[in-house]
Design a protein around this motif. Sequence first.
Motif, PDB file in Angstrom:
ATOM      1  N   GLY A   1       1.697  13.413 -10.391  1.00 15.64           N
ATOM      2  CA  GLY A   1       1.196  12.200  -9.767  1.00 15.64           C
ATOM      3  C   GLY A   1      -0.247  11.971 -10.180  1.00 15.64           C
ATOM      4  O   GLY A   1      -0.791  12.660 -11.024  1.00 15.64           O
TER       5      GLY A   1
ATOM      6  N   CYS B   1      -6.477   4.367   7.087  1.00 19.78           N
ATOM      7  CA  CYS B   1      -6.484   5.053   5.802  1.00 19.78           C
ATOM      8  C   CYS B   1      -7.347   4.280   4.820  1.00 19.78           C
ATOM      9  O   CYS B   1      -7.468   3.062   4.911  1.00 19.78           O
TER      10      CYS B   1
ATOM     11  N   ALA C   1      -0.244  13.609  -0.122  1.00 14.70           N
ATOM     12  CA  ALA C   1      -0.508  13.442  -1.534  1.00 14.70           C
ATOM     13  C   ALA C   1      -0.236  14.765  -2.241  1.00 14.70           C
ATOM     14  O   ALA C   1      -0.712  15.809  -1.806  1.00 14.70           O
ATOM     15  N   PRO C   2       0.551  14.752  -3.291  1.00  7.35           N
ATOM     16  CA  PRO C   2       0.838  15.998  -3.990  1.00  7.35           C
ATOM     17  C   PRO C   2      -0.406  16.481  -4.721  1.00  7.35           C
ATOM     18  O   PRO C   2      -1.249  15.694  -5.126  1.00  7.35           O
TER      19      PRO C   2
ATOM     20  N   MET D   1       0.830  -1.191   0.000  1.00 10.18           N
ATOM     21  CA  MET D   1       0.000   0.000   0.000  1.00 10.18           C
ATOM     22  C   MET D   1       0.860   1.233   0.000  1.00 10.18           C
ATOM     23  O   MET D   1       2.032   1.191   0.283  1.00 10.18           O
ATOM     24  N   ALA D   2       0.283   2.328  -0.326  1.00  6.33           N
ATOM     25  CA  ALA D   2       1.052   3.550  -0.382  1.00  6.33           C
ATOM     26  C   ALA D   2       1.401   3.986   1.032  1.00  6.33           C
ATOM     27  O   ALA D   2       0.696   3.669   1.980  1.00  6.33           O
ATOM     28  N   ASP D   3       2.485   4.674   1.140  1.00 10.01           N
ATOM     29  CA  ASP D   3       2.900   5.154   2.440  1.00 10.01           C
ATOM     30  C   ASP D   3       2.059   6.376   2.787  1.00 10.01           C
ATOM     31  O   ASP D   3       2.189   7.438   2.186  1.00 10.01           O
ATOM     32  N   ALA D   4       1.204   6.212   3.745  1.00  7.35           N
ATOM     33  CA  ALA D   4       0.262   7.277   4.062  1.00  7.35           C
ATOM     34  C   ALA D   4       0.951   8.493   4.655  1.00  7.35           C
ATOM     35  O   ALA D   4       0.369   9.556   4.778  1.00  7.35           O
ATOM     36  N   ALA D   5       2.217   8.311   5.039  1.00  7.66           N
ATOM     37  CA  ALA D   5       2.913   9.397   5.692  1.00  7.66           C
ATOM     38  C   ALA D   5       3.142  10.551   4.737  1.00  7.66           C
ATOM     39  O   ALA D   5       3.171  11.699   5.133  1.00  7.66           O
ATOM     40  N   LYS D   6       3.316  10.210   3.495  1.00  6.30           N
ATOM     41  CA  LYS D   6       3.682  11.257   2.556  1.00  6.30           C
ATOM     42  C   LYS D   6       2.417  11.949   2.081  1.00  6.30           C
ATOM     43  O   LYS D   6       1.490  11.313   1.620  1.00  6.30           O
TER      44      LYS D   6
ATOM     45  N   ALA E   1      -2.500  11.235  -7.639  1.00  2.00           N
ATOM     46  CA  ALA E   1      -3.201  11.097  -6.378  1.00  2.00           C
ATOM     47  C   ALA E   1      -4.594  11.711  -6.359  1.00  2.00           C
ATOM     48  O   ALA E   1      -5.494  11.138  -5.805  1.00  2.00           O
TER      49      ALA E   1
ATOM     50  N   PHE F   1       0.452   3.118  10.422  1.00  2.00           N
ATOM     51  CA  PHE F   1       1.242   3.553  11.570  1.00  2.00           C
ATOM     52  C   PHE F   1       0.938   2.747  12.813  1.00  2.00           C
ATOM     53  O   PHE F   1       0.553   3.282  13.847  1.00  2.00           O
TER      54      PHE F   1
END
Lengths: 365, 285
Positions: free
Chosen positions: A13, A174, A8-9, A1-6, A15, A168
């Motif tokens: 992308g 998420c 979304a731009p 899965m995508a790293d939720a920490a980053k 996103a 996390f």
Amino acid sequence: MADAAKPAPTKGGRANTKKELPEHFKAYKHVWVAVEIEHGAVHSVSFELLGEGRKLADKRGVELAAVLMGDDREALGKAAQDCFEYGADCVYIACDPALKHYRNETSTQVLTDIVNTYQPEILLLGATNLGRDLAGSVATTLKTGLTADSTELAIDEDGSLAATRPTFGGSLLCTIFTLNFRPQMATVRPRVMAMPEREEGRSGRIVEFTPNIAEDDVVTKVLDFIADRDSDKAALPYADVVVAGGLGLGSVENFQLVKDLAAVLGAEYGGSRPLVQKGWITSDRQIGQTGKTIRPRLYIAAGISGAIQHRVGVEGADLILAINTDPKAPIFEFAHLGIVADAVTLLPALTEAFARRLRVTRMAS
Amino acid sequence: MHIVVCIKQVPDSAQIRVHPVTNTIMRQGVPTIINPYDLFALEEALRLKDRLGASVTALCMGPPTASESLRKALTFGADRAVLLTDRYFAGSDTLATSYALSMALTKIGEEFGTPEIVFTGKQTIDGDTAQVGPGIASRLKLNQLTYISKIVATDLEAGRITVERRAETGTQVLATKLPVLITMLEATNEMRRGTIAQALEAARAEIITWNASDVGIEDLTKCGLRGSPTIVKKVFAPTARSEAAAMIEAEGTMDAKARAVVDAIFARAPGVEDDLTAQALHHYV
Ligand SMILES: Cc1cc2nc3c(=O)[nH]c(=O)nc-3n(C[C@H](O)[C@H](O)[C@H](O)COP(=O)(O)OP(=O)(O)OC[C@H]3O[C@@H](n4cnc5c(N)ncnc54)[C@H](O)[C@@H]3O)c2cc1C
Ligand SMILES: Nc1ncnc2c1ncn2[C@@H]1O[C@H](COP(=O)(O)O)[C@@H](O)[C@H]1O
């Protein structure tokens, strides 16, 4: 899965954009569950997924199908009937001697072939050792998205699968989408979804699929299978009553008090993660996000603080009783019943009280 | 023999706190560690090295600061450390991560010899998907061995390996051909401490650092957020249950308290009492 920490731009992308689904993906239709069979037995998680898949299929107005792989056609036929009764409209059966034992190589190939032939829009698997082993390979081979260990599945307004999972270490949740690829894949751990009602006599369509595999070409061989001894099997996820202990018990000797109470209740016992790290209990008895998810009718937690990672594994319990010396312990925020008491002295008294009560009701009946 | 171990640097999530108002992760001051599950993979690789004389390469994809974790791997006894770092990798999901790592593994093979074994941990504590290992195996066509509890035998001449794998209801004994990808089960071994000499050497060692183009990635749309089919649309805190626990306030002896607890439980769950009684009957008959 995508790293939720980053974050979304907003530009570049993908996103925040949703491209029109490519034309060739529009052919992907229906909701599928890849059923887990090991040593002749269907894992209950597959039925739980059929229950959940049924809701998704109804919402989408499509069929629910189950995929069965194995080497014993008769046993597969029985399993197919179970799948119909738990909600499937259609069952794909792949029967071949090379599918006798689960192996990544054979199952990945066969499942990928069936998916490419019949093109489901959603493909669900159990987040068990088998399901996680298979899902990762299949998703990579198909170059599609996979949301691992989902705790909630839903259909979004635009018809996409919305899969929610903890991130996390369980502190946050998420919601993940696979917008531009098909099928949309997700795994779900045993006991996260409720077992559906069985509809006796319900039936459906069987589609036989001829696997394109031959044992001689398979590189990985199963030399042996050592089944767990019954005494080693922690049947925690499916137990009706679970008694668990945490660090508040203070010592491995005191953990015996948990086992004593469990014995009187005919319950399974377990514990929080630190007990595994200390070697008080084995890892298959750990309850929580990185351990087992349980859904008992009664859960008794003694000396457990109720950290979020523990909580996510027990929230499906019908009734939670917490015993803790600290009235502010977080476990009291989600337990149904609580008592501020020293578990080391209360547990033996509780064992005694339960034994007496059950004896009395037994005599009265 | 050449063994590569994939390690990820992760925030020590035991120390992560969520901001109560904004629901965002408070990362300030949260230390990073080697993903604890990866230490079992690394130790197993080092044991094979002790037994069979392999060279061990540690590979990590992450920000430049992830070199700390690689240096740590060197102090434990890895021979070489490769950091794969590029801003284009940011936001990778498992598909994009396994793509980047498999490209780096191919490059490692070209530079230092094709690995017979690639190890990963069972899962990470931040991503927690257990999918990156299987993803790498599928891409590189390595025989995939997940949830391995024991390496029973490695026959380099014959190119074969025998392992014990944790299946759902027992242990599978599997034999397959090298090269393989192994995801190592937790608690299968204990990480060594590493010697002072190794620590001194590691402090000076070069961390081989590659970016996307160094490992031959030309199509950047396969990387990072753009190369990730999954999209995180929403991040939120779990909802608190509306009512707190009903507290059992019993006075007197422990026995009185215990009786109050049993009463409270059975008052709320009469069905459980019936079943337990039936079960107890069954037990004693
Ligand atoms: C990525 C990640 C995954 C994790 N996964 C899990 C998981 O799957 N399962 C899990 O359980 N944890 C998990 N954890 C750990 C979790 O965060 C907590 O640290 C853990 O659950 C705490 O265990 P505990 O409640 O036994 O101990 P503590 O938090 O130390 O709590 C002990 C409690 O006992 C009480 N107490 C003390 N003395 C007594 C007494 N005499 N009688 C009664 N009560 C007493 C104290 O008031 C306290 O509330 C995970 C953590 C991380 C970072
Ligand atoms: N960024 C990374 N760099 C190196 N190895 C990784 C990375 N991400 C995942 N892995 C490896 O893949 C395993 C499974 O990760 P995950 O699928 O995130 O649970 C980990 O235990 C690591 O061995």
